[in-house]
Scaffold this active site. Structure first.
Site: not given
Length: 538
Positions: A205, A331
Site C-alpha cells: 500500500s 482493491e
C-alpha cells in the site's frame, strides 16, 4: 586429537553463546537481541535515528546519539503518531524511529545472506502493518534471508509541507526516514549476517507507494541502497506541489493558535505533543467537498520527489532493478464508504481523493464504471458501493501497476506482475471480495502479522495451501531477484510481464495458480486512467 576436539567444542560453545546473547555493536550503541527456539534471532526496537522531537520536529532524520552500555533489544519501539486519533494511542510516540532485525542464528558465523527491507503501509498517515515478524519468511527461505522492518514518521510529523517548513525544516521526512533505514542497512546489516550488496526493498500500500517513490527518487539517481524491489498493491495517490500544500500548514497553524507568532514553525515545534495532536485532523483538499481518506503525503519538492510518479517513470527516470508489482481483485472495497447510493455520492468520493479531477474525467469514469446496470446489492451497502470501489481501485492501485510493469519491461528490466485473487466465503458474501493487501497474510504467514483479527477464517483451513505458494515466490525473488528458482514445489513458472504477447501476470488463487493475460476491457480502462494520471496528481 583431544586438543583438536576441545578446540571444536570451544568454538561451537562460543558461537552458541554469542548467538544466544546476540550482542551487536553498531558504534553508537550495542544491542543485545535474543535467539528463539525456532532458530531465528531477533533484535527489536533498534534506534536508527535521533528522536525527532523538539527542534528536530519537522526536520530530516539525524544520526542516532551515542548510548552507553548494552541496550536490550527485546521490545518493539513505539509506533509513529497517526493522523486523526486523539488522545494518542498508548503504543505511539513522537520518538518512534526504530527498526527490527530478524536473522537466522546460524548466519552470524556463515556467509552473508540476502536482505529484505519491508515498508509498512497506512496511507502515509499511520503505521498500519506494524511489528510484523520476519520469522515466517526466513523459515520459508530455508533460513536463507535476513528481514528488516521499521517505523517511519507519518501525518504532519512526516509530511507537513509549506514555505516555512522548507525554510526552517525539511519536507518529505517520512521518505527520508526510509532512506535513513536503507543507509543504516548498508552500514550495519552485515553485523546481523545480512549482505549489504543484496538488498530487496518491498512494501504494501503506502509502503508500495514508497517503493515507487524510492525507485524514482532524485529523478532515478541510484545510490545503490537496494538491488531489487517488490510493490504490493502499489498506491498512486494524488500529490501536491509545495505551493499547493501550503493550505495544510496554514490550517494547522490556525487551529493550534500559532497564527499570531512571527515564527509559526517554531511555535508548532514548541507545542506539547498533546496540543499538537489534538489538531492533527483530516480536512478537505483545496476545491474538494469532503476530507480525503488521507490528508498528508509525499509532496513534489523538485528534489527528492521531483515530479509526478507517472511522469518520472514515463521519462525513464527510475532505478533499473528487477521488480515485482501487483494487486488484488478488489482493491477499493476497503476504502469506499458502503453507503454510496448514487452516482453523485460516487463522484463526490472520487473528487475528495483527487481534487484536481475535471468534470470530463468524471463523465468518462461514470461511463466506464457507474452505469445503472453495473450496480450491485450487498448487505449494508448502497447499490453503487461496489462499482465505485472498482473505479477507485483501478485509478489508485491496479492501473498504476499495469503501467509501471510495462515501462520496466520496455526498458529491458526483469518485471513480474501478480493478481492476487484468493477467495474467502465470508468476504465474498459481504462484497469485500479479495480486499486491499490481503496478500500480506500469505507473504508473512498468519502467526507473524500484528493484525491477526483481520485474517480471513479460511486462511486457517481451505486457503492455508496458498501460503507456501506465495512465500515460495517471494523468498525466491528475495534470494535470487527472480521468483522462480526457489519457488514452492509444483507451482507454475511465473513469467515476466513482457514475455510472449505481454500483459501477462500470475493469477494467485488456492489450487488455481496460473499465468493469465490482463483482460482487454481492463487494459482499455487503464489506458485512459493512466493518460489522465498526471492531471489527477499521480
Amino acid at each position: 586429537m583431544a586438543l583438536y576436539t576441545l578446540s571444536v567444542v570451544l568454538f561451537f560453545f562460543f558461537a552458541i553463546t554469542h548467538a544466544q546473547n546476540a550482542v551487536v555493536d553498531l558504534g553508537y550503541a550495542r544491542y543485545r537481541g535474543q535467539r528463539n527456539s525456532n532458530g531465528v534471532s531477533e533484535w527489536l526496537g533498534i534506534r536508527y535515528a535521533a528522536p525527532p522531537v523538539g527542534n528536530l520536529r519537522f526536520s530530516a532524520p539525524r544520526e542516532p546519539r551515542k548510548m552507553d552500555g548494552v541496550q536490550y533489544a527485546s521490545r518493539h519501539g513505539a509506533l509513529c503518531i497517526p493522523t486523526g486519533k486523539y488522545p494518542m494511542p498508548n503504543n505511539t510516540a513522537e520518538d518512534c524511529l526504530f527498526l527490527d532485525v530478524y536473522a537466522p542464528a546460524k548466519s552470524e558465523k556463515s556467509k552473508l545472506l540476502p536482505v529484505f527491507v519491508w515498508i509498512q503501509g497506512g496511507g502515509f498517515n499511520e503505521n498500519s502493518q506494524y511489528n510484523y515478524n520476519g520469522t515466517g519468511l526466513i523459515k520459508a527461505s530455508d533460513m536463507g534471508i535476513v528481514v528488516v522492518t521499521f517505523n517511519y514518521r507519518v501525518g504532519p510529523y512526516g509530511f507537513l509541507s509549506g514555505e516555512e517548513v522548507v525554510e526552517g525544516g525539511s519536507v518529505n521526512n517520512g521518505l527520508k526516514d526510509q532512506i535513513m533505514v536503507l543507509k543504516w542497512v548498508q552500514k550495519h546489516i552485515s553485523k546481523f549476517g545480512g549482505d549489504p550488496d543484496h538488498v530487496v526493498v518491498g512494501g504494501a500500500s503506502a509502503g508500495a507507494a514508497s517503493v515507487t517513490l524510492l525507485l524514482s527518487a532524485y529523478g532515478g539517481r541510484d545510490d545503490h541502497l537496494f538491488h531489487a524491489a517488490v510493490a504490493e498493491s502499489q498506491s498512486f495517490a494524488g500529490m501536491l506541489r509545495l505551493n499547493e500544500s501550503q493550505f495544510a500548514y496554514n490550517n494547522l497553524v490556525i487551529r493550534t493558535g500559532c497564527a499570531s507568532y512571527d515564527d509559526t514553525l517554531a511555535c508548532l515545534r514548541n507545542l506539547d505533543i498533546n496540543s499538537l495532536q489534538r489538531e492533527n485532523i483530516n480536512t478537505p483538499l483545496p476545491t474538494a467537498q469532503a476530507p480525503p481518506l488521507y490528508l498528508y503525503g509525499p509532496t513534489i519538492d523538485d528534489e527528492l520527489v521531483p515530479d509526478y510518479t507517472y511522469r518520472l517513470f514515463r521519462k525513464g527516470k527510475f532505478i533499473k532493478v528487477p521488480v515485482i508489482f501487483g494487486d488484488v481483485t478488489d482493491e477499493g472495497t476497503s476504502f469506499v464508504p458502503r453507503n454510496i447510493s448514487d452516482v453523485g455520492d460516487a463522484d463526490t468520493f472520487i473528487q475528495s481523493q483527487f481534487n484536481e479531477i475535471q468534470l470530463e474525467h468524471l463523465a468518462r469514469i461514470n461511463e466506464w464504471y457507474l452505469q445503472e446496470n453495473q450496480t450491485q446489492q450487498y448487505p449494508g451497502a448502497g447499490p453503487y458501493w461496489k462499482p465505485t470501489s472498482t473505479a477507485y481501485g483501478e485509478i489508485r492501485y491496479t492501473c498504476p501497476g499495469v503501467d509501471v510493469s510495462s515501462i520496466f519491461a520496455k526498458a529491458g528490466v526483469p518485471s513480474w506482475n501478480y493478481h492476487y485473487a484468493v477467495l474467502d466465503p465470508a468476504l465474498e458474501a459481504s462484497g469485500d471480495g479479495t480486499p486491499h493487501i490481503a496478500e500480506r497474510f500469505a507473504i508473512f504467514g498468519l502467526e507473524n502479522v500484528s493484525d491477526k483479527d483481520k485474517v480471513p477464517a479460511s486462511y486457517y483451513t481451505t486457503n492455508a495451501p496458498i501460503i507456501p505458494v506465495v512465500q515460495g515466490y517471494w523468498t525466491s525473488f528475495i534470494k535470487s531477484f527472480d521468483p522462480n528458482p526457489h519457488r514452492y514445489a509444483g507451482t507454475p513458472k511465473w513469467k515476466t510481464w513482457g514475455q510472449n504477447e505481454g500483459y501477462r501476470r500470475i493469477f494467485l488463487r488456492t489450487g488455481e495458480t496460473r499465468m493469465e493475460s490482463v483482460p482487454m476491457v481492463q487494459r482499455d480502462r487503464c489506458e485512459y486512467l493512466v493518460s489522465i494520471g498526471t492531471e489527477l496528481g499521480q
